[in-house]
Structures are given as structure tokens and as C-alpha cells.
Scaffold this active site. Structure first.
Site, PDB file in Angstrom:
ATOM      1  N   HIS A 244       0.866  -1.181   0.000  1.00 12.79           N
ATOM      2  CA  HIS A 244       0.000   0.000   0.000  1.00 12.79           C
ATOM      3  C   HIS A 244       0.901   1.228   0.000  1.00 12.79           C
ATOM      4  CE1 HIS A 244      -3.393   2.469   0.365  1.00 12.79           C
ATOM      5  NE2 HIS A 244      -3.731   2.300   1.633  1.00 12.79           N
ATOM      6  N   HIS A 283      -2.186  -1.593 -10.866  1.00 13.74           N
ATOM      7  CA  HIS A 283      -3.160  -1.138  -9.883  1.00 13.74           C
ATOM      8  C   HIS A 283      -4.463  -1.875 -10.130  1.00 13.74           C
ATOM      9  CE1 HIS A 283      -5.620   1.361  -7.304  1.00 13.74           C
ATOM     10  NE2 HIS A 283      -4.539   1.963  -6.874  1.00 13.74           N
ATOM     11  N   ASP A 335       2.987   5.681  -7.069  1.00 13.90           N
ATOM     12  CA  ASP A 335       4.149   5.501  -6.199  1.00 13.90           C
ATOM     13  C   ASP A 335       5.472   5.527  -6.951  1.00 13.90           C
ATOM     14  OD1 ASP A 335       2.707   5.152  -3.753  1.00 13.90           O
ATOM     15  OD2 ASP A 335       2.146   3.157  -4.434  1.00 13.90           O
TER      16      ASP A 335
END
Length: 405
Positions: A244, A283, A335
Site C-alpha cells: 500500500h 493497480h 508511487d
């Protein structure tokens, strides 16, 4: 096909093995399960797109500041100029730390993970400034946390590493991003405007993402009628994991291991052969790429093109992106290039995920408020795969074998 959680929960009594219909409704990791209603954001509708309260993420990132977006999430509408100035003043006024909290932070070890520091700081603040009237306090607590997370983090950091007790109250004009960077360097002269804008944009991009793991954890805690600080502490603990929030740190550690573009491609092939997970890619909610990724990528590119900047990391990042698309048909998520951009801003890797906390608390808070307005205890079931009912064998007849735990 989306699976609904409530019919499954109401169809079967607790503790009973699920029938074939229930088994057909099982979804590992709750993938595709609709677990509640929300008016806060849309994520990946038709495989793409992200909106906050109806506004496209591209527009928010290009036309707003994080403070405007946080206001939007907390109060449901973008602020007027007067409302924004008042909100900024409130944030600035909430940056100071209570003396007892500073004392607690001074006890935390030098090698503590910054995520643990913020989890502890959030929980501890809740004991000194408890939520006793939720309807009146919840939004104010959210603002308090967003305002003082950087104060907690860097008070601990400078004390534990350098024995220095810093003043956490920077200029009243500082944005949340600028406050973070000022405290990191403990010197306002070191702030690059492009870095401040990059961090501000990243806070917008990280602020909200529907029923992601940490937000769902916050809502589960909230559904038990627990206090606001407990909801956020649950979320921080969930965000800490590398699948996460910790993915940006993991991506940076991976990038640092590549010497150049060719080495990156070679090492990726070795990772593929070992079936290793490449952090920062893919994702569950986006089939055609994370819409936030190209936005933060352009900030990473701009940072790499500054005079006296080393563009090597950005070139390696692009090589990794190209290889992942060619070999695995996978796109980078937020990210991946956030790691590149943060590194270019001189932010140590261990502080990447704490920035995520600062941003996402706005979204978490919006979800806690929403959950409280239409609450029901969240209690799903498992698909039981254990042994059938059996009789207890008397102790003296059980033999010498040991059960495997």
C-alpha cells in the site's frame, strides 16, 4: 461483474459453512465487492479516471493547491478566497506540539521507522486532545493532524539524530508542503520552489482514493463507533505496508540498485525469472494506467532538467517504465514516479510514506465523517475451508503428534 457484500452476509448464519452459491460470491481480497456507498471520489470507472467530489484529478492538480483540495474533501466544496485564507490560518495555528507529546517523541529510538513515529504521535495526541464531541470536533481534529504531522516527524528526527529541539512553527504563510520541507532542512533558505510545488502536487494526488486498504480500515474502525484518532491510527498502520503506502519507498530502494538503464533492464529480466514483484507498477482499479502517474512524472522530469541536476535517476525510471510495459503490459502507478520526484527534491526515502499520511488524512477524515452519517457495523464472513465437525479425542488417546500452528 461486481459482487455485493450484503446479500452474502444476510443469507448465511455466522459459523455455518457456506453453500455453493456463497462460494460463487467469494472474492479474494474483496476484489470487486461493493461494501458501501460514497460521494467522495470515483476511482477507475470504466478502467480509468479519478475524481474528488466530481472534479477531475488533472484539473485539481493543475489549478489548485493541496489546501484547496483538503478543504474540498472535508467540506464538500472548493473554498472561496476568504474561506481558503481562513483555512490556511487555521492550519498554521495548529502546527505546535503539546509539551507532553514532545516528551513522548523524545523517547522514541533513532532507528524507529517514521511511520511508527506518526502512528504513535497520532495516538498520543488523542490522549492529550481527546475527541469527546465527535460531531463538533471531527473535522477540527483532521485539520489538527494534517497541520502537525510534519511537526511530529521532524521534531523526533532532529532530536533523535542530532539532539536538537526544533521550533515547529514556521512562517504562517507556509503551505503544508513548504512546512514539511522547511522542517526537513531546518532552514527555509534551502527550499526550491519547484520542490515545494512538486510536494504540493503529490499531496493532491495522494489525498483520496475511495475504499483503498487504509481508508477501508479507517471505516471499519469507525463503524465500531470508535474515536477519530483510533480510525486514523488504524489507517496509518495499514498504509505502512509495502503493498500500500510503503510502495514508494520500495520502488526507491529498487531504483537505487540499478547502475544505469541497461543494468535496470537486465536486473528486471532476472526479477521476472524469479517471479519477483516489481514495486510501483500495476493497480487493481486501473486497467489502462494510473491517471496520477503521468502528472507526477512531469514533475520528476522537470526536477531532473534543472541546472546541476543529475538526470540519471529519471532516465533509469523511464527505462524501467518502458521495460515493464513491453514485457508485462503493466503501467506505473503513482508511487513509482513519486519516488523519483521525492528523491530529486532531496527527501530521504524513509520520509516518502509519511508524506502519504499527511495527504491521505484529508481523505480518511472525509470517509470517517461519511461513515458516521450512515453507519452500520462492518462484519463480513469468511469462506470456511477447515475440517468438518469432529469429536474431541481424550487427551490420553491423542498420541505424540503435534499440531502444526
Amino acid at each position: 461483474m461486481l459482487r455485493r457484500l450484503l446479500p452474502l452476509a444476510t443469507r448465511l448464519p455466522l459459523g455455518v459453512r457456506m453453500n455453493s452459491t456463497a462460494a460463487d460470491s467469494y472474492s479474494k481480497g474483496l476484489a470487486g465487492v461493493i461494501a458501501g456507498k460514497s460521494s467522495i471520489s470515483t476511482v477507475g470507472l470504466k478502467g480509468t479516471g479519478l475524481t474528488y467530489r466530481g472534479y477531475a484529478i488533472e484539473d485539481l492538480c493543475s489549478q489548485c493547491t493541496f489546501e484547496e483540495v483538503a478543504y474540498l474533501l472535508l467540506f464538500k466544496e472548493l473554498p472561496t478566497r476568504t474561506q481558503l485564507h481562513s483555512f490556511q490560518d487555521t492550519i498554521a495555528a495548529n502546527r505546535a506540539l503539546p509539551v507532553p507529546l514532545r516528551t513522548v517523541l523524545e523517547q522514541l529510538p533513532r532507528d524507529a521507522h517514521p511511520m511508527d513515529v506518526l502512528r504513535t504521535g497520532c495516538s498520543t495526541l488523542g490522549t492529550f486532545e481527546p475527541e469527546t464531541h465527535p460531531n463538533e470536533q471531527q473535522v477540527n481534529i483532521a485539520i489538527r493532524l494534517i497541520s502537525c504531522y510534519a511537526s511530529m516527524l521532524f521534531y523526533w528526527y532532529h532530536f533523535s539524530h542530532f539532539g536538537k529541539r526544533i521550533d515547529t512553527g514556521t512562517s504562517k504563510k507556509d503551505s503544508v508542503a513548504e512546512h514539511f520541507l522547511h522542517l526537513l532542512h531546518d532552514d527555509p533558505k534551502k527550499i526550491d520552489p519547484l520542490c515545494a510545488r512538486t510536494v504540493d502536487a503529490s499531496l493532491i494526488l495522494y489525498a483520496e482514493h475511495d475504499f483503498n486498504a487504509s481508508t477501508f480500515a479507517a471505516r471499519v474502525t469507525c463503524a465500531t463507533l470508535s474515536d477519530f484518532y483510533s480510525c486514523i491510527t488504524s489507517a496509518i498502520g495499514t498504509l505502512r505496508g509495502p503493498l500500500h503506502g510503503g510502495a514508494n519507498e520500495a520502488a526507491m530502494h529498487m531504483l537505487e540498485g540499478f547502475k544505469d538503464e541497461m543494468d535496470a533492464r537486465q536486473q528486471l529480466e532476472q526479477m521476472f525469472a524469479r517471479k519477483e514483484l516489481v514495486m510501483g507498477f500495476g493497480h487493481r482499479m486501473y486497467k489502462h494506467g494510473d491517471p496520477r502517474s503521468p502528472l507526477i512524472k512531469e514533475f520528476a522530469r522537470a526536477l531532473s532538467e534543472r541546472p546541476n541536476s543529475d538526470a540519471k535517476l529519471f532516465r533509469i525510471s523511464e527505462a524501467v517504465e518502458k521495460t515493464m510495459l513491453e514485457r508485462k503490459q503493466m503501467y506505473p502507478n503513482l508511487d513509482f514516479y513519486s519516488a523519483t520526484a521525492y528523491h530529486e527534491c532531496g527527501i530521504p526515502t524513509m520520509f516518502f510514506t509519511p508524506l502519504f499520511i499527511i495527504a491521505r488524512t484529508a481523505g480518511w477524515a472525509a470517509h470517517v465523517v461519511e461513515q458516521r452519517q450512515d453507519n452500520r457495523l462492518i462484519r463480513p464472513q469468511s469462506l470456511y475451508v477447515g475440517p468438518e465437525p469432529r469429536q474431541i479425542v481424550p487427551l490420553q488417546d491423542r498420541g505424540t503428534s503435534f499440531a502444526k500452528l
